[in-house]
Structures are given as structure tokens and as C-alpha cells.
Design an enzyme around this catalytic site. Structure first.
Site, PDB file in Angstrom:
ATOM      1  N   CYS A  86       0.802  -1.234   0.000  1.00  0.00           N
ATOM      2  CA  CYS A  86       0.000   0.000   0.000  1.00  0.00           C
ATOM      3  C   CYS A  86       0.833   1.282   0.000  1.00  0.00           C
ATOM      4  O   CYS A  86       0.727   2.102  -0.911  1.00  0.00           O
ATOM      5  CB  CYS A  86      -0.921   0.008   1.218  1.00  0.00           C
ATOM      6  N   HIS A 142      -2.624   6.463   4.283  1.00  0.00           N
ATOM      7  CA  HIS A 142      -1.552   5.498   4.541  1.00  0.00           C
ATOM      8  C   HIS A 142      -0.169   6.000   4.124  1.00  0.00           C
ATOM      9  O   HIS A 142       0.676   5.228   3.666  1.00  0.00           O
ATOM     10  CB  HIS A 142      -1.862   4.163   3.854  1.00  0.00           C
TER      11      HIS A 142
END
Length: 574
Positions: A86, A142
């Protein structure tokens, strides 16, 4: 397009495979061209953990009519690469730089780590703001949040609504770092969005995007929306009505996963409808991309590619992606041009009418002429990554012909060739997880265990996209050239930034939510060059339950293997 056809080799003669001379400079962006007269509205939709085989035009299991239609009417990207996790993919999208040039080359940013996207790097939304865009982000960030300067609103977005950590509950928006350290994670701008939870996140985020479109004047200012969906990441919690159409699917995680893809498809349908309704569509560019490969253990599928999320095999990094826009000159086609996630930065800046200097350290290229007009891609190679923290216990400088330490995890593609060193990750081929009517021929292709410890692999990924034929022993000349190329890239790398956890990040100390915990006037500690591995100094407790879980997992695999082999034998007799 069935996955087997999509990944079919154009040729299988390794001697004909192309390789780029080492005299080529490191990637730099060429002059931008072929831009629309009026800056277009840009909608970038990023899904989480969607595998190569997790979309309708690659899989008969998945129902995604909207995505299939948009892809077929636009340009389908079939040689498109992302990163295996991610944070790496998001960082490269936002900065246009490889991980080795941002210090984020190891793993992801954990919730308690005092780390974030380097604050001295100018981001894509900041460049778009300079070009006159109204910029908005909805969904998963993130990219670190330990300081307010790390938040999306400080990195180029006029508005932000979403979650800061890597994984949250789809309804409660609770996020845990481990089993016991949990907190609320839904934010509006720089504040915690208490009271806005309770609605399934894909629906909630879609509603926010439609609101932005409804309240923005499409003729006054170009718009950039980055919709970073949580779906189809775990936990697998789709509303029941979306599971029903997949009720005959034998594998339960796959059934729920497929339902979540259908919800994404519905979201994109609603967003494209809003683009038309509010006057954006005719001058818009819609980009759809996954952030990394799928995790088969939780319902995803990268078939027929090798590997999964977190690996540098094709299953971890070859991404699902397409571009849909009325501004594309040659639409309704499949592009096999080499494109990487770093390329969106200069490409979108070019579309916006901005000026991308060749001296800004970008690793991406402007690929709009490639997408719109079908021209050759300016990209000739991809550095997938070099991670000095991830080392194997075998391999050596000798194995790397004195050019490269093969204990180091690294991967690079040059022309048709792809080289991997160190530990690329779990390298299995996992067929779609539906055990009924399992084709007998598939099983004999799988579970190819390496007989000896290896630290170097070479594949002609144009002729062998499923990475079944390792040519490292046959082509030492190519291996040496690519190892030298790795060494050349490594000279430009900055130190890894992977600091230890900070106890002050605990949500219980911050009002029950994940939020910045370091004050703006506090001097920043210098973690550059400090290699920290989580759990290294923690005491390991005996876990009887863990041992039982491991035992039953292995037993289950054996039972499944026997069932499949038995069914294969029956199939042969029939």
C-alpha cells in the site's frame, strides 16, 4: 479478455528478448506534449488489494459491468505496474519517485511509526494546485500522520475525508495496530469525524465524491479528485445483498471478495453518472488502478500470474488499470505499452498544463501520448525496488558476479527481461479459489518448489509473463547487465526511513482516535539510516493456540491437495 489470454506470450524465444544498454541514463521525463487545450477534470480511482484476476474483463467469476464498459471504451493498460504494498504504491503515485528516492523502500508506514511522506518533496496535488486545480482526496491515506504537516491537507489537498491508517473496519472505522491497540480512524480535514461512521465505507466515500461534483462549478476551475478506496482490502464485510448474486460460488472468502468488487463497480457507475449530470464528463479523464496484487488467502486472485501481494513476482506488481476519457484520440483499444505508477505524476501535470522540469528527480514519464495516441512508451525499464533491510540468509556478492549482493531483496525490469534477487516473496501460482469443477490440468502446474536455495532469478516476462521458466543459468550475460543496473540505481538511493514505534501514538492517549501525536514545535528526530525491525527486541511468548492454528492450516492444505489430486485422477479416467 480472459486472464490466460491477457497474459499470453507474444513470443517465447528468450534469445530475441530485448535488453536496454546500460549507457541509458536513469529515468527522466521527456518534454510534455499532446495536452488538451483546456485543463481537464481528473478523477483518479485507486482500489486496495485488487488482483489481476479480480475484474470482469479478466475473470468470469467477477461481475463488474461498469468497469468493463469504461475500460472497453477507453484504453486498457495490460502492461501496467504498481508496487507490492500500500504505502509504496501511494508514495510513488503522489511523488513520481521510486521508493529508493523517498526513503520508503522498506515495508509500509505503521500507525505508530513517526514517519511519513518526505515533507521536502513536492506532491502531485501541490503541483496541480499551482496549475489552478481544486484538489480533493477521499479515502485511505496510509502515508503517515504523526505530525500535522504529514496530513493530506498539508500535502496538497484542499479537502480530505477518509482514514489515515492502512486498514479500518468498513462500518465502525476502528483501526488496530495489533490486537489490543485500537482507535477510531475517520477524519474530516484535520479533525476526527466523530459521528460520521456507521455507513459502509465505499458507499460513504462515493457519497462524498458525488457531493464534491454537485457543489463544484465545472466551468470555473478544473477539478482533481483522488478517490482512494479501502475496498477490496480486508476485513471482508460486504452488505449481504451484494453477496447473494455470488451465492453459488464455492469458496466463501472469494464470494465476499467478489461482492466487494461489485460494490466498487457500483460506486464507479454512480460517480461517472454524476460526472455526466453535473457537466464534467466531456472534459474529464478517469483513471482506474489497483495499488498492488491480491492476497489469495483472503479471496483475491492474481491467476495466472505468479505470487501475491507483498511479493515482487508479477502477481504482486502487475496491476489492473485503465484510462477512460472523451479526450483520448484513439479509444477502444488494449495498450501493452510499459507503464508504471510513477508515470501518473508527470502525465497528469502535463494534462494540467504544468511544466515538469527534467531536473526535479522524477522517475516517472509523461505517457499521455502513449495512452491517447498509441505512441511507444518512453519508459524502457522499471526499478521495482531495492530494500536493504530485507535480506535472505543465503546469497552473496560472489553469486552476484561481484556486482551485487544477492542477499538483498531487489527487482528490476529492463526491456523484456526481469531480474529478482534475495527474497522476492512467496512464489506460488494460486488458481481461482473455487474447488467445484477444478480443471485437472491446473494442479500439475503448481507447487513447484525450488530444489536448491536460490538468490537470483531471470525471466523474459514478455514471452513468459507467468514466470515459469527461470533463465538465470542460461543467460549469465543478461544477469550481469541487470545486476550492474541495480548497482547503478543503488548509488542514487537515500537511507531507509523505518523508525521504531512511538508509544505516544496510542489512541488511548489521543482521545480514542488515530491522529497526529507530535507537536508542530517539537524538533524532529533523525531516523535516517537507522534500520529497525519490528519485534526484534521483544520477548517471544509461547503460543499454544498459534501452534494449533498452524497444525490445522497444514492439515487443511494436505486434505485440499488430496481432494484436488483425486478429482484430477477421476477427470483423467473420464
Amino acid at each position: 479478455i480472459h486472464p490466460a489470454a491477457a497474459a499470453a506470450p507474444d513470443r517465447h524465444d528468450s534469445k530475441k528478448a530485448k535488453i536496454i544498454s546500460l549507457k541509458l541514463p536513469l529515468a527522466s521525463s521527456p518534454k510534455l506534449m499532446s495536452t488538451p487545450k483546456r485543463p481537464p477534470h481528473i478523477i483518479f480511482i485507486l482500489t486496495d488489494d485488487q488482483g489481476f484476476n479480480d475484474i470482469g474483463y479478466h475473470s468470469r467469476d467477477i461481475r463488474s459491468p461498469t468497469l468493463d464498459k469504461l475500460a472497453s471504451e477507453g484504453v486498457l493498460l495490460e502492461n501496467y505496474y504498481v508496487q507490492p504494498l500500500c504505502t509504496p504504491s501511494r508514495s510513488q503515485l503522489i511523488t513520481g519517485r521510486y521508493q529508493i528516492h523517498t526513503g520508503l523502500q522498506h515495508s509500509i508506514i505503521r500507525p505508530r511509526q513517526p514517519s511519513c511522506l518526505p515533507r521536502d518533496v513536492v506532491t502531485l496535488p501541490q503541483r496541480l494546485q499551482e496549475a489552478g486545480y481544486s484538489t480533493h482526496m477521499v479515502g485511505k491515506w496510509h502515508l503517515g500522520f504523526y505530525r500535522k504537516d504529514c496530513l493530506p491537507t498539508r500535502r496538497g489537498f484542499h479537502t480530505y475525508f477518509g482514514s489515515l491508517t492502512g486498514s479500518v473496519d468498513y462500518y465502525t472505522y476502528g483501526s488496530c495496530d495489533g490486537k489490543s491497540l485500537c482507535g477510531f480512524d475517520l477524519h474530516e480535514g484535520e479533525s476526527v469525524a466523530w459521528g460520521k461512521g456507521g455507513k459502509y465505507s465505499t458507499h460513504l466515500y462515493t457519497q462524498r465524491v458525488r457531493k464534491i461534483l454537485a457543489t463544484h462549478d465545472s466551468t470555473s476551475q478544473p477539478l482533481f479528485i483522488f478517490l482512494s478506496l479501502q475496498a477490496v482490502h480486508t476485513p471482508l464485510k460486504p452488505p449481504k445483498e451484494y453477496i447473494y448474486p455470488y451465492r453459488r460460488m464455492g469458496n466463501v472468502p472469494r464470494r465476499k471478495y467478489a461482492a466487494m468488487v461489485s460494490i466498487v463497480d457500483e460506486a464507479v457507475r454512480n460517480i461517472t453518472y454524476a460526472l455526466r449530470k453535473y457537466g464534467f464528463y466531456r472534459n474529464s479523464v478517469v483513471i482506474f488502478s489497483t495499488d498492488n496484487g491480491a492476497q489469495p488467502l483472503t479471496g483475491g486472485s492474481n491467476w495466472p500470474l505468479r505470487g501475491c501481494k507483498g511479493t515482487y513476482w508479477e502477481g504482486g506488481i502487475r496491476g489492473v488499470g485503465f484510462v477512460h476519457s472523451p479526450l483520448i484520440r484513439h479509444r477502444r483499444r488494449v495498450s501493452r505499452a510499459l507503464i508504471h505508477i510513477t508515470d501518473w505524476y508527470p502525465t497528469l501535470i502535463g494534462l494540467a498544463g504544468g511544466n515538469v522540469s527534467q531536473h526535479q528527480g522524477l522517475d516517472g514519464f509523461d505517457v499521455w501520448p502513449t495512452i491517447s495516441e498509441g505512441k511507444e512508451s518512453p519508459r524502457l525499464e522499471i526499478l521495482h525496488n531495492i530494500d536493504p533491510l530485507h535480506r535472505r540468509s543465503w546469497g552473496s556478492l560472489k553469486d552476484g558476479y561481484g556486482l551485487w549482493d544477492t542477499t538483498v531483496q531487489a527487482a528490476i525490469r529492463v526491456g523484456d527481461w526481469k531480474l529478482l534477487t534475495g527474497d522476492p516473496g512467496h512464489g506460488d501460482w494460486v488458481p481461482p479459489q473455487v474447488l467445484t469443477n477444478f480443471p485437472s490440468s491446473w494442479w500439475h502446474l503448481e507447487r513447484q518448489i525450488e530444489k536448491k536455495r536460490k538468490s537470483v532469478w531471470l525471466f523474459n516476462v514478455t514471452g513468459d509473463p507467468c514466470e515459469r521458466h527461470d533463465l538465470a543459468a542460461n543467460r549469465p550475460d543478461v544477469v550481469k547487465e541487470l545486476l550492474a543496473r541495480l548497482a547503478l540505481y543503488n548509488r542514487t538511493a537515500i537511507p531507509v526511513r523505518y523508525p521504531p514505534d512511538d508509544a505516544r501514538a496510542n489512541p488511548s492517549l489521543n482521545g480514542g482516535a488515530w491522529r497526529p501525536w507530535v507537536s508542530e514545535d517539537e524538533e524532529e528526530e533523525n531516523w535516517d539510516g537507522i534500520y529497525y525491525k519490528r519485534g526484534k527486541n521483544r520477548k517471544r511468548k509461547k503460543c499454544r493456540l498459534c501452534k494449533l492454528q498452524s497444525f490445522f492450516k497444514k492439515l487443511n492444505l494436505k486434505i485440499m491437495s488430496k481432494q484436488i489430486q483425486d478429482s484430477s485422477a477421476i477427470g483423467h479416467h473420464v
